[in-house]
Design a protein around this motif. Structure first.
Motif, PDB file in Angstrom:
ATOM      1  N   UNK A  46       0.799  -1.221   0.000  1.00 59.49           N
ATOM      2  CA  UNK A  46       0.000   0.000   0.000  1.00 59.49           C
ATOM      3  C   UNK A  46       0.833   1.272   0.000  1.00 59.49           C
ATOM      4  N   UNK A  47       2.157   1.169   0.201  1.00 62.14           N
ATOM      5  CA  UNK A  47       3.015   2.338   0.070  1.00 62.14           C
ATOM      6  C   UNK A  47       3.479   2.530  -1.370  1.00 62.14           C
ATOM      7  N   UNK A  48       2.940   1.742  -2.283  1.00 60.56           N
ATOM      8  CA  UNK A  48       3.270   1.845  -3.705  1.00 60.56           C
ATOM      9  C   UNK A  48       2.941   3.220  -4.262  1.00 60.56           C
ATOM     10  N   UNK A  49       1.844   3.826  -3.830  1.00 58.18           N
ATOM     11  CA  UNK A  49       1.416   5.101  -4.406  1.00 58.18           C
ATOM     12  C   UNK A  49       1.202   6.190  -3.356  1.00 58.18           C
ATOM     13  N   UNK A  50       1.637   5.952  -2.110  1.00 49.90           N
ATOM     14  CA  UNK A  50       1.351   6.910  -1.060  1.00 49.90           C
ATOM     15  C   UNK A  50       2.301   6.674   0.111  1.00 49.90           C
ATOM     16  N   UNK A  51       2.835   7.763   0.663  1.00 45.92           N
ATOM     17  CA  UNK A  51       3.678   7.644   1.841  1.00 45.92           C
ATOM     18  C   UNK A  51       2.836   7.117   3.004  1.00 45.92           C
ATOM     19  N   UNK A  52       3.358   6.165   3.781  1.00 45.82           N
ATOM     20  CA  UNK A  52       2.558   5.624   4.889  1.00 45.82           C
ATOM     21  C   UNK A  52       2.035   6.677   5.853  1.00 45.82           C
ATOM     22  N   UNK A  53       2.765   7.765   6.026  1.00 48.40           N
ATOM     23  CA  UNK A  53       2.282   8.814   6.917  1.00 48.40           C
ATOM     24  C   UNK A  53       0.991   9.441   6.414  1.00 48.40           C
ATOM     25  N   UNK A  54       0.717   9.297   5.112  1.00 46.66           N
ATOM     26  CA  UNK A  54      -0.473   9.911   4.519  1.00 46.66           C
ATOM     27  C   UNK A  54      -1.550   8.907   4.154  1.00 46.66           C
ATOM     28  N   UNK A  55      -1.415   7.674   4.616  1.00 44.71           N
ATOM     29  CA  UNK A  55      -2.416   6.660   4.278  1.00 44.71           C
ATOM     30  C   UNK A  55      -3.825   7.166   4.599  1.00 44.71           C
ATOM     31  N   UNK A  56      -4.728   7.002   3.636  1.00 43.96           N
ATOM     32  CA  UNK A  56      -6.132   7.304   3.837  1.00 43.96           C
ATOM     33  C   UNK A  56      -6.514   8.755   3.721  1.00 43.96           C
ATOM     34  N   UNK A  57      -5.542   9.654   3.572  1.00 44.11           N
ATOM     35  CA  UNK A  57      -5.860  11.085   3.588  1.00 44.11           C
ATOM     36  C   UNK A  57      -6.510  11.560   2.297  1.00 44.11           C
ATOM     37  N   UNK A  58      -6.201  10.932   1.195  1.00 44.42           N
ATOM     38  CA  UNK A  58      -6.803  11.328  -0.074  1.00 44.42           C
ATOM     39  C   UNK A  58      -7.085  10.101  -0.917  1.00 44.42           C
ATOM     40  N   UNK A  59      -8.028  10.234  -1.835  1.00 43.43           N
ATOM     41  CA  UNK A  59      -8.366   9.109  -2.697  1.00 43.43           C
ATOM     42  C   UNK A  59      -7.220   8.803  -3.656  1.00 43.43           C
ATOM     43  N   UNK A  60      -6.967   7.524  -3.835  1.00 37.64           N
ATOM     44  CA  UNK A  60      -5.955   7.077  -4.768  1.00 37.64           C
ATOM     45  C   UNK A  60      -6.597   6.136  -5.786  1.00 37.64           C
ATOM     46  N   UNK A  61      -6.237   6.296  -7.054  1.00 39.13           N
ATOM     47  CA  UNK A  61      -6.689   5.385  -8.106  1.00 39.13           C
ATOM     48  C   UNK A  61      -5.477   5.007  -8.946  1.00 39.13           C
ATOM     49  N   UNK A  62      -5.509   3.847  -9.597  1.00 38.13           N
ATOM     50  CA  UNK A  62      -4.368   3.426 -10.405  1.00 38.13           C
ATOM     51  C   UNK A  62      -4.119   4.357 -11.585  1.00 38.13           C
ATOM     52  N   UNK A  63      -2.866   4.445 -11.997  1.00 38.97           N
ATOM     53  CA  UNK A  63      -2.520   5.263 -13.164  1.00 38.97           C
ATOM     54  C   UNK A  63      -3.243   4.784 -14.417  1.00 38.97           C
ATOM     55  N   UNK A  64      -3.501   3.453 -14.487  1.00 41.12           N
ATOM     56  CA  UNK A  64      -4.126   2.908 -15.690  1.00 41.12           C
ATOM     57  C   UNK A  64      -5.631   3.125 -15.721  1.00 41.12           C
ATOM     58  N   UNK A  65      -6.223   3.619 -14.617  1.00 42.22           N
ATOM     59  CA  UNK A  65      -7.667   3.863 -14.580  1.00 42.22           C
ATOM     60  C   UNK A  65      -7.914   5.316 -15.001  1.00 42.22           C
TER      61      UNK A  65
END
Length: 318
Positions: free
Chosen positions: A282-301
């Motif tokens: 889950x740290x693939x696209x977000x720093x762990x300190x910021x987990x859950x703070x903003x919506x994340x979607x895959x680059x391919x979506x």
């Protein structure tokens, strides 16, 4: 065959995302790890993830809130996954009884396999248990008022209410899991317990519930969609898939879930088993300190995230 050494995550359906979030973070004290969308209907459904600090496989519970895509209430029953056990330390039963009393959470108590279980339901009626046991997971307590000495330490087990217990147990044995015990009950059905090969920090038990006269489950809000098991990478996932197919079980093609890759089977007892890789996280696209703070979607979506956030129900996080 490579080891399938534990549970990766479980996924379920709920209704209101805010109610779901408040329960799992503010009552159970889990971390809100990720806010994304269901990739096939991104403008309709969130995908919410809860777990420990890093979203370690074996701690993750995920939900699809169906508010914007109405779904009938389901019924937990035979032919599906029944419940999830979450590990708490010995000596924590009294704390959680008091906490549930304070938060208005109804519960019952059970004893089996030399363990004490507090049985309760989430706000949509899904069965959970807090089970005394051992775990290598360090509890996440930042932002939670649950003391570390009593905090949840990942998953303990899942229970499959099988409509074909022999078939369910055969799949577990193909996966390399060992039958380690049986617990009988005069009313609630019998359980056969399976344990994974060593290696997982938590979530290495599956109970097969045998209750032939129980009603069949109905998929809907308030039911589990699947349980996912851990595999190391795509290569090991292919090896597991080959072994299952050689024993007569059909696995799907690989599905890209961004944080892991997945294959699925519907085991003979009716539950959906997923095999999810552990080579991303889950740290693939977000720093762990910021987990859950903003919506994340895959680059391919290829979607407009701001527009999706306007369409989906509001979600206030701590």
């Amino acid at each position: 065959m490579p080891k399938v050494d534990g549970i990766h995550h479980v996924t379920a359906f709920c209704d209101e995302p805010q109610v779901n979030y408040d329960f799992f973070t503010n009552v159970l004290g889990l971390r809100f790890v990720k806010r994304t969308v269901r990739f096939d209907v991104p403008e309709k459904i969130y995908h919410l993830y809860y777990g420990d600090e890093m979203g370690t496989p074996g701690t993750i519970i995920t939900y699809f809130p169906m508010t914007n895509m109405p779904m009938e209430d389901g019924m937990v029953g035979k032919g599906m996954m029944r419940s999830v056990g979450l590990t708490i330390p010995e000596g924590s039963i009294g704390y959680w009884q008091d906490r549930f009393d304070d938060h208005g959470v109804e519960y019952t108590m059970d004893e089996r396999f030399a363990e004490t279980a507090i049985q309760f339901e989430d706000p949509d009626g899904l069965p959970y248990e807090l089970v005394t046991g051992e775990s290598d997971i360090e509890p996440w307590t930042e932002g939670s008022d649950v003391p570390a000495e009593h905090a949840i330490r990942g998953m303990h087990d899942v229970t499959i209410h099988s409509s074909d217990p022999a078939g369910t147990m055969d799949v577990l044995e193909v996966m390399g899991w060992d039958r380690i015990g049986e617990a009988t009950h005069p009313q609630a059905g019998d359980r056969v317990r399976y344990k994974a090969p060593e290696g997982a920090p938590c979530g290495d038990l599956v109970d097969v519930l045998i209750r032939p006269n129980a009603p069949d489950g109905v998929m809907g809000v308030g039911t589990f969609l699947h349980v996912a098991f851990r595999v190391k990478n795509n290569w090991e996932q292919d090896e597991v898939s080959d072994a299952l197919r050689e024993n007569g079980y059909w696995t799907t093609s690989r599905k890209d879930r961004d944080y892991f890759q997945s294959r699925y089977i519907t085991e003979p007892g009716g539950a959906v088993f997923e095999y999810a890789t552990m080579d991303r996280g889950f740290d693939y696209d977000q720093d762990p300190d910021a987990f859950g703070e903003e919506m994340r979607v895959p680059d391919w979506l290829d979607v407009d995230v701001e527009r999706i956030e306007e369409i989906l129900p509001p979600l206030e996080t701590n």
